[in-house]
Scaffold this motif. Structure first.
Motif, PDB file in Angstrom:
ATOM      1  N   PRO A  83      26.354  41.622  38.722  1.00 46.03           N
ATOM      2  CA  PRO A  83      27.008  40.853  37.664  1.00 46.03           C
ATOM      3  C   PRO A  83      27.439  41.815  36.562  1.00 46.03           C
ATOM      4  O   PRO A  83      26.741  42.772  36.268  1.00 46.03           O
ATOM      5  CB  PRO A  83      25.900  39.925  37.154  1.00 46.03           C
ATOM      6  CG  PRO A  83      24.796  40.004  38.149  1.00 46.03           C
ATOM      7  CD  PRO A  83      24.914  41.333  38.827  1.00 46.03           C
ATOM      8  N   GLY A  84      28.600  41.592  35.991  1.00 40.91           N
ATOM      9  CA  GLY A  84      29.057  42.497  34.944  1.00 40.91           C
ATOM     10  C   GLY A  84      28.324  42.272  33.642  1.00 40.91           C
ATOM     11  O   GLY A  84      27.817  41.193  33.384  1.00 40.91           O
TER      12      GLY A  84
ATOM     13  N   ILE B  54      34.834  51.864  34.346  1.00 34.96           N
ATOM     14  CA  ILE B  54      35.124  52.078  32.931  1.00 34.96           C
ATOM     15  C   ILE B  54      36.392  51.298  32.571  1.00 34.96           C
ATOM     16  O   ILE B  54      37.404  51.389  33.279  1.00 34.96           O
ATOM     17  CB  ILE B  54      35.313  53.580  32.648  1.00 34.96           C
ATOM     18  CG1 ILE B  54      34.012  54.329  32.959  1.00 34.96           C
ATOM     19  CG2 ILE B  54      35.764  53.823  31.212  1.00 34.96           C
ATOM     20  CD1 ILE B  54      34.182  55.829  33.105  1.00 34.96           C
ATOM     21  N   GLN B  55      36.307  50.558  31.491  1.00 37.98           N
ATOM     22  CA  GLN B  55      37.462  49.766  31.053  1.00 37.98           C
ATOM     23  C   GLN B  55      38.627  50.697  30.699  1.00 37.98           C
ATOM     24  O   GLN B  55      38.423  51.714  30.026  1.00 37.98           O
ATOM     25  CB  GLN B  55      37.073  48.920  29.833  1.00 37.98           C
ATOM     26  CG  GLN B  55      38.120  47.897  29.465  1.00 37.98           C
ATOM     27  CD  GLN B  55      37.769  47.146  28.187  1.00 37.98           C
ATOM     28  OE1 GLN B  55      36.635  47.182  27.716  1.00 37.98           O
ATOM     29  NE2 GLN B  55      38.752  46.469  27.627  1.00 37.98           N
TER      30      GLN B  55
ATOM     31  N   GLY C  57      34.691  41.561  34.672  1.00 38.31           N
ATOM     32  CA  GLY C  57      36.143  41.435  34.688  1.00 38.31           C
ATOM     33  C   GLY C  57      36.911  42.723  34.938  1.00 38.31           C
ATOM     34  O   GLY C  57      38.130  42.745  34.823  1.00 38.31           O
ATOM     35  N   LEU C  58      36.214  43.796  35.293  1.00 40.94           N
ATOM     36  CA  LEU C  58      36.910  45.077  35.497  1.00 40.94           C
ATOM     37  C   LEU C  58      37.394  45.265  36.939  1.00 40.94           C
ATOM     38  O   LEU C  58      37.955  46.308  37.268  1.00 40.94           O
ATOM     39  CB  LEU C  58      36.006  46.248  35.085  1.00 40.94           C
ATOM     40  CG  LEU C  58      35.726  46.366  33.585  1.00 40.94           C
ATOM     41  CD1 LEU C  58      34.878  47.603  33.283  1.00 40.94           C
ATOM     42  CD2 LEU C  58      37.024  46.414  32.784  1.00 40.94           C
TER      43      LEU C  58
ATOM     44  N   VAL D 233      43.034  51.055  41.578  1.00 42.84           N
ATOM     45  CA  VAL D 233      43.663  49.739  41.505  1.00 42.84           C
ATOM     46  C   VAL D 233      43.146  48.965  42.706  1.00 42.84           C
ATOM     47  O   VAL D 233      43.141  49.480  43.822  1.00 42.84           O
ATOM     48  CB  VAL D 233      45.199  49.854  41.579  1.00 42.84           C
ATOM     49  CG1 VAL D 233      45.849  48.471  41.603  1.00 42.84           C
ATOM     50  CG2 VAL D 233      45.727  50.686  40.417  1.00 42.84           C
ATOM     51  N   GLY D 234      42.676  47.757  42.440  1.00 37.46           N
ATOM     52  CA  GLY D 234      42.200  46.920  43.539  1.00 37.46           C
ATOM     53  C   GLY D 234      43.118  45.724  43.711  1.00 37.46           C
ATOM     54  O   GLY D 234      43.703  45.233  42.747  1.00 37.46           O
ATOM     55  N   SER D 235      43.244  45.287  44.936  1.00 37.79           N
ATOM     56  CA  SER D 235      44.006  44.074  45.209  1.00 37.79           C
ATOM     57  C   SER D 235      43.722  43.637  46.621  1.00 37.79           C
ATOM     58  O   SER D 235      43.696  44.455  47.535  1.00 37.79           O
ATOM     59  CB  SER D 235      45.505  44.320  45.055  1.00 37.79           C
ATOM     60  OG  SER D 235      46.218  43.214  45.574  1.00 37.79           O
TER      61      SER D 235
END
Ligand code: GDP
Ligand code: MG
Length: 297
Positions: free
Chosen positions: A90-91, A140-141, A34-35, A226-228
């Motif tokens: 996979p996370g 890293i979260q 989910g990161l 930042v990803g999008s």
């Protein structure tokens, strides 16, 4: 069309140092579930690669990655071919037991070393496919606090096998000040735990511009990204890749907003050759020596 520079539009400098024949460069993304790993890969390739958006119900999120899979693109720049691959993993947290969540990742990295060794040992070594991992982006979260025990554990398992490049995920959830403090804390934790991350070398005989670029990149580590893969409209009407908030838009490709541009620059331009070189001469060689010793050769 938007003015993004994806991997498909590499600047000519990529090939500054080497590359006469076609070659391969492979990066891997690792980190908790989910990161934004899969999203960042899509952002890097500048396209929605998977899953096809049409097949998802309108409200569906990107499904979580359940297996190690890779995405490749062939790029040609100034007559030079480059096969770029990003390996998605996979996370952690997707499994009941996370104690050895790093194991399949290490196994994957070593299987690639094995395959390379096997090819080197062939009589005909003309066409070696280099599928080794040249860079590992460790997500890293964005807690703003410190590295978690699981991060320390996983990075320690990986750092002798791969060029580790730490990344602060979802940096849009932190303020600039928080990012700066978190970066310092992460670097301190990494040093404290003797984790080896990729050190960008500088060369004395480079020109001033190249040295400045290298120092600039080094100063951004760990990259706050930042990803999008969505286009949003800024308050002043520009269409950009980014994430929209009530207070404004965080732009992926704006260096004042995050380090995405610098990260991409490091991977495909400034340090691609160094990442390949270190993988071959240090990481792979160490693994090979260990393997031969363990076999009693
Ligand atoms: P993965 O499990 O690490 O592969 O994460 P995904 O790429 O599947 O993303 C998980 C969720 O986080 C999705 O809802 C994404 O839209 C969201 N996300 C991805 N990148 C970012 C980011 O940079 N910032 C924010 N705020 N959310 C993100
Ligand atoms: Mg994923």
């Amino acid at each position: 069309l938007m003015g993004f520079v994806g991997f498909a539009n590499l600047p000519n400098q990529v090939h500054r140092k080497s590359v006469r024949k076609g070659f391969q460069f492979t990066a891997m993304v690792v980190g908790e579930s989910g990161l934004g790993k899969s999203t960042l890969i899509n952002t890097l390739f500048n396209t929605t690669l998977y899953p096809p958006k049409e097949t998802l119900p309108p409200s569906a999120e990107r499904p979580s990655t359940v297996a190690i899979e890779s995405i490749s693109a062939d790029i040609e720049e100034s007559g030079v071919r480059l096969r770029l691959t990003v390996v998605d993993t996979p996370g952690f947290g997707d499994f009941v037991n996370n104690d050895e969540c790093w194991r399949p990742i290490v196994e994957n990295i070593e299987a690639r070393f094995d395959s390379y060794l096997e090819q080197e040992n062939r009589v005909n070594r003309q066409k070696i496919m280099d599928n080794r991992i040249h860079a590992c982006l460790y997500f890293i979260q964005p807690t703003g606090h410190a590295l978690k025990p699981i991060d320390v554990e996983v990075m320690r398992q990986l750092h002798t096998r791969v060029n580790l490049i730490p990344i602060i995920a979802k940096a849009d959830t932190l303020t600039d000040e928080e990012v700066a403090e978190f970066k310092a804390r992460i670097l301190a934790d990494i040093a404290h735990h003797n984790i080896h991350i990729f050190q960008a070398p500088t060369y004395e005989n480079e020109d001033d511009e190249a040295i400045a670029e290298a120092e600039e990149i080094a100063s951004k580590i760990p990259f706050a990204v930042v990803g999008s893969d969505k286009e949003v409209t800024t308050p002043d009407g520009r269409k950009v890749r980014g994430r929209a908030y009530p207070w404004g838009v965080v732009e992926v490709d704006n260096e004042d907003h995050c380090d995405f541009v610098k990260l991409r620059q490091m991977l495909v331009r400034t340090y691609m050759e160094e990442l390949r070189e270190y993988t071959n001469t240090v990481l792979y060689e160490n693994w090979r020596t260990e393997k031969l010793l363990s076999m009693g050769v």
